[in-house]
Design a protein around this motif. Sequence first.
Motif, PDB file in Angstrom:
ATOM      1  N   GLN A 146      -6.653  -1.625   9.058  1.00 44.29           N
ATOM      2  CA  GLN A 146      -6.302  -0.243   9.041  1.00 44.29           C
ATOM      3  C   GLN A 146      -5.463   0.198  10.401  1.00 44.29           C
ATOM      4  N   THR A 147      -4.271   0.490  10.235  1.00 41.97           N
ATOM      5  CA  THR A 147      -3.461   0.803  11.239  1.00 41.97           C
ATOM      6  C   THR A 147      -3.646   2.258  11.467  1.00 41.97           C
ATOM      7  N   ALA A 148      -3.282   2.906  12.799  1.00 41.61           N
ATOM      8  CA  ALA A 148      -3.406   4.232  12.994  1.00 41.61           C
ATOM      9  C   ALA A 148      -2.726   5.148  11.776  1.00 41.61           C
ATOM     10  N   SER A 149      -1.395   4.666  11.320  1.00 42.69           N
ATOM     11  CA  SER A 149      -0.508   5.221  10.570  1.00 42.69           C
ATOM     12  C   SER A 149      -1.157   5.274   9.419  1.00 42.69           C
ATOM     13  N   ASN A 150      -1.856   4.089   9.030  1.00 44.50           N
ATOM     14  CA  ASN A 150      -2.382   3.889   7.515  1.00 44.50           C
ATOM     15  C   ASN A 150      -3.777   4.778   7.460  1.00 44.50           C
ATOM     16  N   ALA A 151      -4.406   5.105   8.595  1.00 41.68           N
ATOM     17  CA  ALA A 151      -5.622   5.952   8.514  1.00 41.68           C
ATOM     18  C   ALA A 151      -5.123   7.327   8.305  1.00 41.68           C
ATOM     19  N   ALA A 152      -4.162   7.912   8.985  1.00 43.15           N
ATOM     20  CA  ALA A 152      -3.530   9.118   8.818  1.00 43.15           C
ATOM     21  C   ALA A 152      -3.084   9.473   7.329  1.00 43.15           C
ATOM     22  N   ASP A 153      -2.497   8.410   6.749  1.00 40.21           N
ATOM     23  CA  ASP A 153      -2.131   8.345   5.459  1.00 40.21           C
ATOM     24  C   ASP A 153      -3.165   8.546   4.607  1.00 40.21           C
ATOM     25  N   ARG A 154      -4.159   8.125   4.586  1.00 39.82           N
ATOM     26  CA  ARG A 154      -5.399   7.958   3.902  1.00 39.82           C
ATOM     27  C   ARG A 154      -6.227   9.287   4.179  1.00 39.82           C
ATOM     28  N   ALA A 155      -6.077   9.844   5.399  1.00 40.92           N
ATOM     29  CA  ALA A 155      -6.684  11.113   5.609  1.00 40.92           C
ATOM     30  C   ALA A 155      -6.205  12.322   5.182  1.00 40.92           C
ATOM     31  N   GLN A 156      -4.583  12.048   4.756  1.00 33.91           N
ATOM     32  CA  GLN A 156      -3.967  13.266   3.996  1.00 33.91           C
ATOM     33  C   GLN A 156      -4.073  12.849   2.299  1.00 33.91           C
ATOM     34  N   ASP A 157      -4.395  11.979   1.948  1.00 35.52           N
ATOM     35  CA  ASP A 157      -4.531  11.941   0.546  1.00 35.52           C
ATOM     36  C   ASP A 157      -5.994  12.806   0.018  1.00 35.52           C
ATOM     37  N   GLU A 158      -5.491  13.285  -0.887  1.00 35.43           N
ATOM     38  CA  GLU A 158      -6.705  14.039  -1.614  1.00 35.43           C
ATOM     39  C   GLU A 158      -7.641  13.199  -2.506  1.00 35.43           C
TER      40      GLU A 158
ATOM     41  N   GLU B  93       5.767  -4.399   7.133  1.00 29.63           N
ATOM     42  CA  GLU B  93       6.668  -5.206   6.788  1.00 29.63           C
ATOM     43  C   GLU B  93       8.172  -4.787   6.340  1.00 29.63           C
ATOM     44  N   ILE B  94       8.943  -6.063   6.139  1.00 31.33           N
ATOM     45  CA  ILE B  94      10.270  -5.508   5.786  1.00 31.33           C
ATOM     46  C   ILE B  94      10.864  -6.608   4.912  1.00 31.33           C
ATOM     47  N   GLY B  95      11.573  -6.019   3.906  1.00 32.27           N
ATOM     48  CA  GLY B  95      12.525  -7.058   2.980  1.00 32.27           C
ATOM     49  C   GLY B  95      13.958  -6.724   3.413  1.00 32.27           C
ATOM     50  N   VAL B  96      14.844  -7.776   3.295  1.00 32.49           N
ATOM     51  CA  VAL B  96      16.087  -7.653   3.487  1.00 32.49           C
ATOM     52  C   VAL B  96      16.816  -8.326   2.626  1.00 32.49           C
TER      53      VAL B  96
ATOM     54  N   ASP C 281       4.334  -0.963   3.710  1.00 26.11           N
ATOM     55  CA  ASP C 281       3.079  -1.054   4.617  1.00 26.11           C
ATOM     56  C   ASP C 281       2.282  -1.825   3.817  1.00 26.11           C
ATOM     57  N   THR C 282       1.475  -3.034   4.165  1.00 27.64           N
ATOM     58  CA  THR C 282       0.663  -3.834   3.512  1.00 27.64           C
ATOM     59  C   THR C 282      -0.650  -3.776   4.215  1.00 27.64           C
ATOM     60  N   SER C 283      -0.882  -3.097   5.151  1.00 32.11           N
ATOM     61  CA  SER C 283      -2.005  -3.331   5.844  1.00 32.11           C
ATOM     62  C   SER C 283      -3.428  -3.261   5.266  1.00 32.11           C
ATOM     63  N   CYS C 284      -3.424  -2.442   4.212  1.00 31.42           N
ATOM     64  CA  CYS C 284      -4.828  -2.156   3.423  1.00 31.42           C
ATOM     65  C   CYS C 284      -5.172  -3.373   2.787  1.00 31.42           C
TER      66      CYS C 284
ATOM     67  N   CYS D 101       0.865  -1.092  -0.104  1.00 28.31           N
ATOM     68  CA  CYS D 101      -0.068  -0.009  -0.035  1.00 28.31           C
ATOM     69  C   CYS D 101       0.834   1.204  -0.038  1.00 28.31           C
ATOM     70  N   LYS D 102       1.965   1.281   0.772  1.00 29.00           N
ATOM     71  CA  LYS D 102       2.674   2.535   0.936  1.00 29.00           C
ATOM     72  C   LYS D 102       4.196   1.947   0.767  1.00 29.00           C
ATOM     73  N   PHE D 103       5.104   2.534   0.304  1.00 34.24           N
ATOM     74  CA  PHE D 103       6.454   2.257   0.176  1.00 34.24           C
ATOM     75  C   PHE D 103       7.185   3.421   1.226  1.00 34.24           C
ATOM     76  N   ARG D 104       7.854   3.035   2.156  1.00 32.06           N
ATOM     77  CA  ARG D 104       8.290   3.830   3.442  1.00 32.06           C
ATOM     78  C   ARG D 104       9.773   4.081   3.208  1.00 32.06           C
ATOM     79  N   GLY D 105      10.474   3.424   2.294  1.00 35.80           N
ATOM     80  CA  GLY D 105      12.078   3.721   2.339  1.00 35.80           C
ATOM     81  C   GLY D 105      12.911   2.584   2.006  1.00 35.80           C
ATOM     82  N   GLU D 106      14.096   2.784   1.633  1.00 32.84           N
ATOM     83  CA  GLU D 106      15.006   1.843   1.503  1.00 32.84           C
ATOM     84  C   GLU D 106      16.513   2.223   2.124  1.00 32.84           C
ATOM     85  N   ASN D 107      17.018   1.138   2.857  1.00 34.60           N
ATOM     86  CA  ASN D 107      18.342   1.795   3.364  1.00 34.60           C
ATOM     87  C   ASN D 107      19.400   1.007   2.731  1.00 34.60           C
ATOM     88  N   TRP D 108      20.409   1.366   2.543  1.00 39.02           N
ATOM     89  CA  TRP D 108      21.646   0.534   1.671  1.00 39.02           C
ATOM     90  C   TRP D 108      22.834   0.741   2.520  1.00 39.02           C
TER      91      TRP D 108
END
Length: 218
Positions: free
Chosen positions: A182-194, A150-153, A174-177, A104-111
């Motif tokens: 719906q997690t709290a963070s997912n709900a906040a993201d949806r609220a901010q989406d136009e 979730e994380i991939g390594v 984030d794969t919650s949707c 649902c959401k890509f949160r970042g990649e660390n290298w």
Amino acid sequence: MQLAGAKLFKVMAFAFGVVIGTQVGASLAHAQQFEIPANAKAAIIEATNAYRQTKGLAPLSENEGASREAQTYASYLAQTMKGGHSADGRDPVQRLRAGGVKFCKFRGENWHESWTRPARASPAVAMDAAMRFWKKSPGHERALRSPSNEIGVGVAGWRHGNQWYYQEIQVFIDTSCLRGTQTASNAADRAQDETPPLPEQKPVPSLPDRNPLRSPSP
């Protein structure tokens, strides 16, 4: 600085949108992959979740698809000695999509990259070095604390001449949707989406988070 009996010549660590250090050239002749035990990847996931716990955050589950793509990219970087989040011509989101990873959401990649010579550092020491750097670097630490579930390594090692290279990749999603929750963070993201997606529509990943701060050199 000693690293498992071998001198550490270079460490490179990246969060998506942040580049630190320069690539050190070495001949690709005599390049050979060396085996990385499965517990190296597990150690990074465990250390990440232990850190998140200290911040009051929920642990991350491993996403097999994301780990598969992270492993492929880590192996590519270690073999070619290239660097960056798009060294293969694709960004992290494009790699995940091409690999059929649903999120649902890509949160970042660390290298993180390190190499030693003439002796090889142990996987445990290399993984610990990666985690220490990520936790101390503002941009990478932000990804560690991201509202993901979730994380991939991926962890890879290649020998180039008398130099032993390690590459570690973390991918946060984030794969919650997709699970009907719906997690709290997912709900906040949806609220901010136009234009939030309708229930019957397939979720579309957002643009990747950008790290606003340049991380200090190790």
